[in-house]
Design a protein around this motif. Structure first.
Motif, short mmCIF file in Angstrom:
data_model
loop_
_atom_site.label_atom_id
_atom_site.label_comp_id
_atom_site.label_asym_id
_atom_site.label_seq_id
_atom_site.Cartn_x
_atom_site.Cartn_y
_atom_site.Cartn_z
N ARG A 74 -37.89 -44.30 68.49
CA ARG A 74 -36.89 -43.96 67.47
C ARG A 74 -37.52 -43.32 66.24
O ARG A 74 -38.66 -43.63 65.89
CB ARG A 74 -36.17 -45.22 67.01
N ASP A 75 -36.74 -42.51 65.57
CA ASP A 75 -37.12 -42.00 64.25
C ASP A 75 -36.79 -43.12 63.26
O ASP A 75 -35.64 -43.50 63.11
CB ASP A 75 -36.34 -40.74 63.92
N VAL A 76 -37.81 -43.66 62.62
CA VAL A 76 -37.61 -44.78 61.71
C VAL A 76 -37.82 -44.38 60.25
O VAL A 76 -38.00 -45.24 59.38
CB VAL A 76 -38.52 -45.97 62.07
N GLY A 77 -37.80 -43.09 59.97
CA GLY A 77 -38.03 -42.64 58.60
C GLY A 77 -39.51 -42.74 58.28
O GLY A 77 -40.32 -41.99 58.82
N ASP A 78 -39.87 -43.69 57.46
CA ASP A 78 -41.27 -43.87 57.07
C ASP A 78 -41.82 -45.12 57.75
O ASP A 78 -41.68 -46.22 57.23
CB ASP A 78 -41.37 -44.01 55.54
N PRO A 79 -42.48 -44.96 58.91
CA PRO A 79 -43.00 -46.14 59.59
C PRO A 79 -44.11 -46.84 58.81
O PRO A 79 -44.41 -48.00 59.07
CB PRO A 79 -43.53 -45.59 60.92
N TRP A 80 -44.68 -46.16 57.86
CA TRP A 80 -45.76 -46.73 57.04
C TRP A 80 -45.25 -47.09 55.66
O TRP A 80 -46.00 -47.09 54.69
CB TRP A 80 -46.94 -45.76 56.96
N GLY A 81 -43.98 -47.47 55.55
CA GLY A 81 -43.36 -47.80 54.27
C GLY A 81 -43.92 -49.03 53.59
O GLY A 81 -43.57 -49.33 52.45
N ASP A 82 -44.81 -49.75 54.26
CA ASP A 82 -45.45 -50.92 53.66
C ASP A 82 -46.77 -50.55 52.99
O ASP A 82 -47.43 -51.40 52.41
CB ASP A 82 -45.69 -52.01 54.70
N TRP A 83 -47.14 -49.28 53.04
CA TRP A 83 -48.41 -48.81 52.49
C TRP A 83 -48.20 -47.85 51.32
O TRP A 83 -47.30 -47.02 51.36
CB TRP A 83 -49.22 -48.06 53.56
N ARG A 84 -49.04 -47.99 50.33
CA ARG A 84 -49.09 -47.03 49.22
C ARG A 84 -50.52 -47.04 48.69
O ARG A 84 -51.09 -48.11 48.45
CB ARG A 84 -48.12 -47.41 48.11
N ASP A 85 -51.08 -45.87 48.55
CA ASP A 85 -52.44 -45.73 48.02
C ASP A 85 -53.46 -46.56 48.80
O ASP A 85 -54.35 -47.20 48.23
CB ASP A 85 -52.50 -46.08 46.53
N GLY A 86 -53.31 -46.58 50.13
CA GLY A 86 -54.29 -47.24 50.98
C GLY A 86 -54.22 -48.75 51.04
O GLY A 86 -55.15 -49.41 51.51
N ARG A 87 -53.11 -49.33 50.59
CA ARG A 87 -52.97 -50.79 50.65
C ARG A 87 -51.50 -51.16 50.80
O ARG A 87 -50.62 -50.36 50.57
CB ARG A 87 -53.60 -51.45 49.42
N TRP A 88 -51.26 -52.43 51.17
CA TRP A 88 -49.88 -52.90 51.27
C TRP A 88 -49.23 -52.84 49.90
O TRP A 88 -49.87 -53.11 48.88
CB TRP A 88 -49.84 -54.33 51.77
N TYR A 89 -47.92 -52.54 49.91
CA TYR A 89 -47.22 -52.36 48.65
C TYR A 89 -45.86 -53.02 48.70
O TYR A 89 -45.13 -52.90 49.68
CB TYR A 89 -47.05 -50.86 48.35
N VAL A 90 -45.51 -53.70 47.62
CA VAL A 90 -44.17 -54.26 47.41
C VAL A 90 -43.69 -53.77 46.05
O VAL A 90 -44.38 -53.95 45.05
CB VAL A 90 -44.18 -55.81 47.43
N ALA A 91 -42.52 -53.16 46.04
CA ALA A 91 -41.94 -52.68 44.78
C ALA A 91 -41.52 -53.87 43.93
O ALA A 91 -41.17 -54.94 44.47
CB ALA A 91 -40.75 -51.78 45.06
#
Length: 168
Positions: A74-91
C-alpha cells in the motif's frame, strides 16, 4: 493485558503464535509507558536521545512499514514518519493517549492481515523491498516479533532508571 504466550498453550497455527507474542509485547510496551510520569515519557535518559513516546510512534511505524507498505504494497504516505533528522521524532502535540491508540489500531490491522492470509504468502512487490524479492508474511512476522522484543528490553531499562514499572 494479554497473558504471556506460553509455548505449551494450544494455538490454531503459527500465525496465531506470532500474533499472541505481538499482542503481548505491544501491551507490555504500552503498560510500561503508561506507568511513567509525563516528563519521563517525553524525556530521554539515554545518550541516543530516544523517549518512550518516540518508541511508541516508532513501533507503530514499524508495523506500517512491514505490513501495509511491505506485505500489502500500500501507499502509506510517509512510511518513515517516525524519523526526523536521523532519529525518532515525536511532535510536541503528540501525546500518550493518541500514540497508544494509533499503536493499538495498527496492531488490530496487523491481526486482520495475518488472520486473512497464509504465512507462506509473499508480500507485494514495491519500494519496501528495495529491489529484493518480497519476503513471506512469516518472515515479516518473525521480524516484527524480534523488533518488539528488542525494544521492550530497551524500554525495561529506561523505565527502571525512571522509577517506573519493572519486570514483565
Amino acid at each position: 493485558m494479554p497473558p504471556f504466550p506460553e509455548p505449551t498453550a494450544p494455538a490454531d497455527g503459527r500465525g496465531e503464535v506470532f500474533l499472541r507474542y505481538l499482542d503481548y509485547f505491544r501491551e507490555s510496551v504500552l503498560a510500561k509507558v503508561a506507568g511513567l510520569a509525563e516528563e519521563e515519557r517525553r524525556g530521554s535518559r539515554l545518550p541516543s536521545g530516544w523517549s518512550p513516546l518516540a518508541l511508541l510512534k516508532h513501533l507503530r511505524h514499524v508495523e506500517v512499514r512491514w505490513i501495509e507498505w511491505g506485505f500489502q504494497g500500500r501507499d502509506v504516505g510517509d512510511p518513515w514518519g517516525d524519523w526526523r533528522d536521523g532519529r525518532w521524532y515525536v511532535a510536541p502535540e503528540e501525546g500518550f493517549v493518541e500514540l497508544a491508540a494509533a499503536l493499538r489500531a495498527q496492531g488490530a490491522h496487523t491481526r486482520a492481515v495475518v488472520e486473512g492470509a497464509d504465512l507462506a504468502e509473499r508480500g507485494a512487490p514495491g519500494p519496501r523491498w528495495d529491489g529484493a524479492d518480497p519476503a513471506s508474511l512469516e518472515r515479516v512476522m518473525f521480524h516484527l516479533v524480534q523488533e518488539y522484543a528488542r525494544h521492550l528490553g530497551h524500554l525495561d531499562i529506561v523505565t527502571e532508571l525512571a522509577g517506573g514499572p519493572v519486570g514483565e
